[in-house]
Design an enzyme around this catalytic site. Structure first.
Site, PDB file in Angstrom:
ATOM      1  N   GLU A 168       4.330  -3.863  -0.932  1.00  0.00           N
ATOM      2  CA  GLU A 168       3.467  -4.552   0.044  1.00  0.00           C
ATOM      3  C   GLU A 168       3.170  -5.961  -0.446  1.00  0.00           C
ATOM      4  OE1 GLU A 168       1.836  -3.878   2.867  1.00  0.00           O
ATOM      5  OE2 GLU A 168       1.813  -1.704   3.123  1.00  0.00           O
ATOM      6  N   ARG A 206      -9.950   2.023  -0.733  1.00  0.00           N
ATOM      7  CA  ARG A 206      -9.199   1.087  -1.567  1.00  0.00           C
ATOM      8  C   ARG A 206      -8.879  -0.153  -0.753  1.00  0.00           C
ATOM      9  NH1 ARG A 206      -3.946   0.710   0.273  1.00  0.00           N
ATOM     10  NH2 ARG A 206      -2.848   2.593   0.906  1.00  0.00           N
ATOM     11  N   ASN A 214      -6.398  -2.863   0.861  1.00  0.00           N
ATOM     12  CA  ASN A 214      -5.047  -2.849   1.420  1.00  0.00           C
ATOM     13  C   ASN A 214      -4.618  -4.311   1.563  1.00  0.00           C
ATOM     14  OD1 ASN A 214      -2.943  -1.049   2.260  1.00  0.00           O
ATOM     15  ND2 ASN A 214      -3.296  -1.726   4.356  1.00  0.00           N
ATOM     16  N   GLU A 274      -7.308   7.913   4.762  1.00  0.00           N
ATOM     17  CA  GLU A 274      -7.117   7.310   6.095  1.00  0.00           C
ATOM     18  C   GLU A 274      -8.150   7.779   7.133  1.00  0.00           C
ATOM     19  OE1 GLU A 274      -2.992   7.116   7.315  1.00  0.00           O
ATOM     20  OE2 GLU A 274      -2.389   6.211   5.405  1.00  0.00           O
ATOM     21  N   ASN A 311      -4.853  -4.407   7.810  1.00  0.00           N
ATOM     22  CA  ASN A 311      -3.479  -4.757   7.468  1.00  0.00           C
ATOM     23  C   ASN A 311      -3.180  -6.220   7.727  1.00  0.00           C
ATOM     24  OD1 ASN A 311      -1.410  -3.423   6.095  1.00  0.00           O
ATOM     25  ND2 ASN A 311      -1.576  -1.674   7.471  1.00  0.00           N
ATOM     26  N   ASP A 340       2.202  -3.322  10.669  1.00  0.00           N
ATOM     27  CA  ASP A 340       1.696  -3.340   9.291  1.00  0.00           C
ATOM     28  C   ASP A 340       1.446  -4.797   8.877  1.00  0.00           C
ATOM     29  OD1 ASP A 340       1.282  -2.836   6.544  1.00  0.00           O
ATOM     30  OD2 ASP A 340       2.462  -1.015   6.625  1.00  0.00           O
TER      31      ASP A 340
HETATM   32  C1  BGC Z   1      -1.004   1.254   4.068  1.00  0.00           C
HETATM   33  C2  BGC Z   1      -0.563   2.682   4.201  1.00  0.00           C
HETATM   34  C3  BGC Z   1      -0.484   3.035   5.679  1.00  0.00           C
HETATM   35  C4  BGC Z   1       0.429   2.045   6.388  1.00  0.00           C
HETATM   36  C5  BGC Z   1       0.576   2.263   7.869  1.00  0.00           C
HETATM   37  C6  BGC Z   1      -0.048   0.366   4.808  1.00  0.00           C
HETATM   38  O1  BGC Z   1      -0.459  -0.944   4.699  1.00  0.00           O
HETATM   39  O2  BGC Z   1      -1.060   0.887   2.711  1.00  0.00           O
HETATM   40  O3  BGC Z   1      -1.442   3.530   3.523  1.00  0.00           O
HETATM   41  O4  BGC Z   1      -0.020   4.356   5.861  1.00  0.00           O
HETATM   42  O5  BGC Z   1      -0.035   0.739   6.168  1.00  0.00           O
HETATM   43  O6  BGC Z   1      -0.600   2.132   8.564  1.00  0.00           O
HETATM   44 CA    CA Z   2       0.264  -3.390   4.648  1.00  0.00          CA
END
Ligand code: BGC
Ligand code: CA
Length: 292
Positions: free
Chosen positions: A17, A100, A102, A121, A148, A198
């Site tokens: 990521e 956490r 992201n 989630e 995201n 994402d």
């Molecule tokens: C997260 C994942 C998630 C995915 C899709 C990612 O940025 O880290 O945990 O499943 O996005 O939503």
């Molecule tokens: Ca992501």
């Protein structure tokens, strides 16, 4: 238009990521969230390096001075790549150990924006934070499910943001001087035939490049019309994020996850967890740096 991305390095990231291009040094940085790693690949020398950290890491950004800023499960830290040390800054969610960090990145005024999600989630347990260069932090949005992709329009008048399960991109009027947002509206709706939106980046024409988790692709979307303009195919399903880079900023670097499905099965796909690249007709921008 359809294109295929080529694999450039595959170190088997479990959840690759937050790709970030260091233009001056030709280094692509990214994180492996679940593998708890800061990864870097030098495009000139083809040397790969990784640093193991002791907790989940959501995202990273370059700093104006030197080194990186990262959002770990336990909050914001500086990372010094020369001695691989981490120095804590602050943890806005010390009371929420089930969350956490992201995705996140810097705006062009040097603020680091990063959001959170529940490890399991759970819906709407996350928030979006903005860390200022004076190290003060503010919560900007709450009731976020999976915080995201985030990016800003070329004139910095609009901020775009993705809360993945909502399957849409929202836009806000952006005040760059204040670092504030208002007037939320939906600009792109991702239909059922696509994956889950994402990470994202923006090009010089103001078009959004959005990675699709479970969608095997990155799409180029027009936030004015909500239309899909172009598709980059990636040969593995969990496509997580993308960023512009390369000498002329006309290459898109793409991260993926080494799982075959969002249920967490380990992959048999040889490309899963790899980093991909595709040449684009439009250029992107250099990554913004944290202002300290
Ligand atoms: C997260 C994942 C998630 C995915 C899709 C990612 O940025 O880290 O945990 O499943 O996005 O939503
Ligand atoms: Ca992501």
């Amino acid at each position: 238009m359809r294109k295929d991305a080529e694999l450039i390095v595959n170190m088997g990231s479990v959840l690759g990521e937050s790709p970030c291009w260091d233009h001056e040094n030709s280094i692509l940085y990214w994180v492996d969230i679940l593998g708890k790693k800061i990864c870097q690949f030098n495009l000139q020398t083809s040397v790969y390096k990784e640093t193991q950290v002791n907790q989940y890491i959501g995202c990273l950004s370059l700093r104006k001075s030197a080194g990186l800023i990262v959002a770990l499960q336990e909050g914001f830290h500086f990372f010094n790549p020369s001695d691989e040390s981490l120095s804590p800054i602050c943890n806005p969610e010390s009371h929420l150990p089930q969350n956490r960090f992201n995705d996140g990145k810097c705006d062009s005024a040097g603020r680091f924006w990063a959001g959170t999600m529940a490890l399991d989630e759970t819906a709407d347990a996350g928030s979006l934070y903005c860390l200022n260069p004076d190290l003060s932090v503010k919560k900007v949005l709450e009731n976020i499910h999976i915080s995201n992709g985030i990016t800003w329009s070329p004139d910095n008048k609009v901020m775009y943001f993705i809360d993945s399960p909502k399957k849409r991109v929202v836009a806000f009027d952006y005040d760059l001087e204040e670092g504030s947002i208002k007037n939320e509206r939906t600009v792109v709706t991702i239909s059922r035939s696509h994956g889950i939106p994402d990470g994202m980046d923006i090009d010089e024409e103001g078009m959004l490049w959005i990675a699709e988790w479970n969608g095997k692709k990155v799409g180029r979307w027009d936030p004015e019309t909500g239309e899909l303009l172009e598709v980059v195919n990636v040969p593995t399903p969990l496509v997580t994020s993308c960023t512009f880079g390369g000498k002329d900023l006309d290459e898109l670097f793409i991260t993926t996850a080494g799982l075959t499905s969002d249920k967490g099965e380990t992959s048999v796909n040889p490309y899963a967890g790899g980093i991909f690249r595709v040449k684009t007709e439009t250029r992107g921008f250099k990554a913004n740096r944290f202002g300290l």
